[in-house]
Each structure stands twice: as structure tokens, then as C-alpha cells.
Design an enzyme around this catalytic site. Sequence first.
Site, PDB file in Angstrom:
ATOM      1  CG  ASP A  64      33.999  99.001  37.309  1.00 34.58           C
ATOM      2  OD1 ASP A  64      35.222  99.162  37.506  1.00 34.58           O
ATOM      3  OD2 ASP A  64      33.129  99.762  37.786  1.00 34.58           O
ATOM      4  CB  VAL A 117      41.156 101.980  34.735  1.00 33.33           C
ATOM      5  CG1 VAL A 117      42.652 102.098  34.602  1.00 33.33           C
ATOM      6  CG2 VAL A 117      40.799 100.846  35.679  1.00 33.33           C
ATOM      7  CG  ASP A 118      44.751 106.850  38.030  1.00 36.73           C
ATOM      8  OD1 ASP A 118      44.700 106.351  39.164  1.00 36.73           O
ATOM      9  OD2 ASP A 118      45.541 107.769  37.725  1.00 36.73           O
ATOM     10  CB  SER A 140      49.365 101.970  27.527  1.00 40.08           C
ATOM     11  OG  SER A 140      50.367 102.504  28.357  1.00 40.08           O
ATOM     12  N   GLY A 187      43.877 103.395  26.723  1.00 38.83           N
ATOM     13  CA  GLY A 187      42.826 104.416  26.758  1.00 38.83           C
ATOM     14  C   GLY A 187      43.436 105.769  26.445  1.00 38.83           C
ATOM     15  CB  ILE A 188      44.007 108.668  28.701  1.00 36.90           C
ATOM     16  CG1 ILE A 188      42.532 108.870  29.103  1.00 36.90           C
ATOM     17  CG2 ILE A 188      44.747 110.001  28.684  1.00 36.90           C
ATOM     18  CD1 ILE A 188      42.302 109.150  30.580  1.00 36.90           C
ATOM     19  CE1 TYR A 189      48.917 108.937  30.073  1.00 34.85           C
ATOM     20  CE2 TYR A 189      50.128 107.049  30.869  1.00 34.85           C
ATOM     21  CZ  TYR A 189      49.697 108.353  31.033  1.00 34.85           C
ATOM     22  OH  TYR A 189      50.074 109.065  32.156  1.00 34.85           O
TER      23      TYR A 189
HETATM   24  N1  AR6 Z   1      37.627  98.861  34.691  1.00 33.47           N
HETATM   25  C1  AR6 Z   1      38.419  98.255  33.772  1.00 33.47           C
HETATM   26  N2  AR6 Z   1      38.951  98.912  32.728  1.00 33.47           N
HETATM   27  C2  AR6 Z   1      38.674 100.232  32.606  1.00 33.47           C
HETATM   28  C3  AR6 Z   1      37.863 100.932  33.521  1.00 33.47           C
HETATM   29  C4  AR6 Z   1      37.340 100.184  34.607  1.00 33.47           C
HETATM   30  N3  AR6 Z   1      36.560 100.744  35.538  1.00 33.47           N
HETATM   31  N4  AR6 Z   1      37.785 102.225  33.117  1.00 33.47           N
HETATM   32  C5  AR6 Z   1      38.511 102.334  31.993  1.00 33.47           C
HETATM   33  N5  AR6 Z   1      39.043 101.139  31.673  1.00 33.47           N
HETATM   34  P1  AR6 Z   1      43.024 104.411  30.735  1.00 33.47           P
HETATM   35  P2  AR6 Z   1      45.894 104.603  30.086  1.00 33.47           P
HETATM   36  C6  AR6 Z   1      39.905 100.750  30.551  1.00 33.47           C
HETATM   37  O1  AR6 Z   1      42.734 105.622  29.922  1.00 33.47           O
HETATM   38  O2  AR6 Z   1      45.588 104.550  28.652  1.00 33.47           O
HETATM   39  C7  AR6 Z   1      44.592 108.333  33.542  1.00 33.47           C
HETATM   40  O3  AR6 Z   1      44.210 109.675  33.516  1.00 33.47           O
HETATM   41  C8  AR6 Z   1      39.914 101.624  29.307  1.00 33.47           C
HETATM   42  O4  AR6 Z   1      38.781 101.347  28.500  1.00 33.47           O
HETATM   43  O5  AR6 Z   1      42.363 104.277  32.037  1.00 33.47           O
HETATM   44  O6  AR6 Z   1      46.994 103.738  30.626  1.00 33.47           O
HETATM   45  C9  AR6 Z   1      45.882 108.116  34.317  1.00 33.47           C
HETATM   46  O7  AR6 Z   1      45.988 108.990  35.424  1.00 33.47           O
HETATM   47  C10 AR6 Z   1      41.215 101.174  28.665  1.00 33.47           C
HETATM   48  O8  AR6 Z   1      41.001  99.958  27.946  1.00 33.47           O
HETATM   49  O9  AR6 Z   1      44.622 104.267  31.024  1.00 33.47           O
HETATM   50  C11 AR6 Z   1      46.917 108.403  33.279  1.00 33.47           C
HETATM   51  O10 AR6 Z   1      47.152 109.786  33.161  1.00 33.47           O
HETATM   52  C12 AR6 Z   1      42.105 100.844  29.852  1.00 33.47           C
HETATM   53  O11 AR6 Z   1      41.245 100.801  30.987  1.00 33.47           O
HETATM   54  C13 AR6 Z   1      46.302 107.899  32.001  1.00 33.47           C
HETATM   55  O12 AR6 Z   1      44.877 107.925  32.219  1.00 33.47           O
HETATM   56  C14 AR6 Z   1      43.198 101.866  30.087  1.00 33.47           C
HETATM   57  O13 AR6 Z   1      42.698 103.172  29.818  1.00 33.47           O
HETATM   58  C15 AR6 Z   1      46.682 106.454  31.708  1.00 33.47           C
HETATM   59  O14 AR6 Z   1      46.197 106.110  30.443  1.00 33.47           O
END
Ligand code: AR6
Length: 178
Positions: A14, A37-38, A125, A127-129
Site C-alpha cells: 500500500d 489509489v487516489d 492507469s 486500475g480504473i483507467y
Molecule cells: N497502493 C498502491 N497501489 C494501489 C493502491 C494502494 N493503496 N490502491 C490501488 N492501487 P487506479 P488509474 C493500484 O484505479 O487506473 C481514480 O478514481 C491498483 O491496483 O487507482 O490510473 C482516479 O481519481 C492499480 O494497479 O488508477 C481516476 O479517476 C493502480 O494502483 C482513476 O481512478 C492504479 O489503479 C485513475 O485510474
Amino acid sequence: MSTKYKIIEVIKGDITKLKIDAIVNAANNGLFGGGGVDGAIHRAGGKEIADECKIIRESRGGCKTGEAVITTGGNLEADYVIHTVGPVWDGERKGMETFLSNCYKNSLTLAVQNNIETIAFPCISTGIYGFPKDLAAEIAISTIIDFLKNNVSIKKIILVCFEDESFNIYKFLLSLYN
Ligand code: AR6
């Protein structure tokens, strides 16, 4: 691996828990805080981060895809959060690689400008993206290694993977530089 690349470390965990100069956030264009993560960073870092994001939003309209902005770390162990906005995967590589590469390049540039020596990145990018994890990891590592060719100030870069899949991809790709 040349000594320069030994400063890159891959961990599973994390990112909000790290005691480090700066952590990078995978944010959205409005810097509103969101899921993934945001959401975790805003929850752990508290109101101070959201307040600074609001100031940035009001003064320069947020953060464009591929660009990066910096705020305090608020209640986090990290001193700073560098917010960057990755591209939303649309099923085609064209242009996407450059945007994602720019996230890493611009975050590192901002880090250097702020005398940050230790920095951690999530897998932007992926995860959600919806960006393919293997392609994203290739872009992340090649961009960081390229940046380090001219680096004199960054002392540690931690690539933080939240899931096994990214962790295994990163470990494999980094081993190629050994
Ligand atoms: N620590 C490290 N990595 C993490 C954590 C954490 N606590 N939580 C999730 N991840 P994402 P994106 C990983 O979806 O795809 C938001 O709503 C996760 O498993 O967080 O760039 C923003 O506001 C994945 O591998 O970011 C944007 O709208 C990675 O972080 C949108 O999501 C990125 O996943 C951005 O989407």
C-alpha cells in the site's frame, strides 16, 4: 544492472504507508479524488491534500493527462504527493504510450525541482483507467531508466504494486536490466 538502476526497487503493498519524500498519485484531470489509489491517498492524507488540489484546480484548471502537480503529503508519512493523470485505455496503443510515459517523466522532473530524493509510484492507469498491465509496466520502467541516465539527485524509486500480477511483471522486466 548498472549502479544507476539499483536505485529502483519493486515492492507489493500500500503506497499510502510509505515513509518517503514523495508518493505519486494516479489522479483524475480535476484532482477531485476518486477510487483506487487516489481514494486511498486522499483518505489517508486528509483535507490538506484536497484543499491544495482545489487551489490548483481553481488556478490552473486541474492537471492535464500526462502532466503532474505537487501538493503536501498532509497526514501521510510522505512529505509530498505528486499527482499525475494517466491516460484512459481506449483499446489502441496510439498516443497512449506517450501520455503514460509523460506521467513518469513529468513526475520525476517535478520531484527533482522540489529536491525530492526518494519517490514511490503506483502502477498508473492500470486500475480504473484499464491500461494493459504488461504494456504499462514496460513504459514505466523504460521511462524511468531513461530518466535516470541524466539523473544526479534521485536516490530511490520504489515501484509499488498492489496486486501479484503487476508485481511479477515488474520483477521480471527489471531483471532484464541485471
Ligand atoms: N497502493 C498502491 N497501489 C494501489 C493502491 C494502494 N493503496 N490502491 C490501488 N492501487 P487506479 P488509474 C493500484 O484505479 O487506473 C481514480 O478514481 C491498483 O491496483 O487507482 O490510473 C482516479 O481519481 C492499480 O494497479 O488508477 C481516476 O479517476 C493502480 O494502483 C482513476 O481512478 C492504479 O489503479 C485513475 O485510474
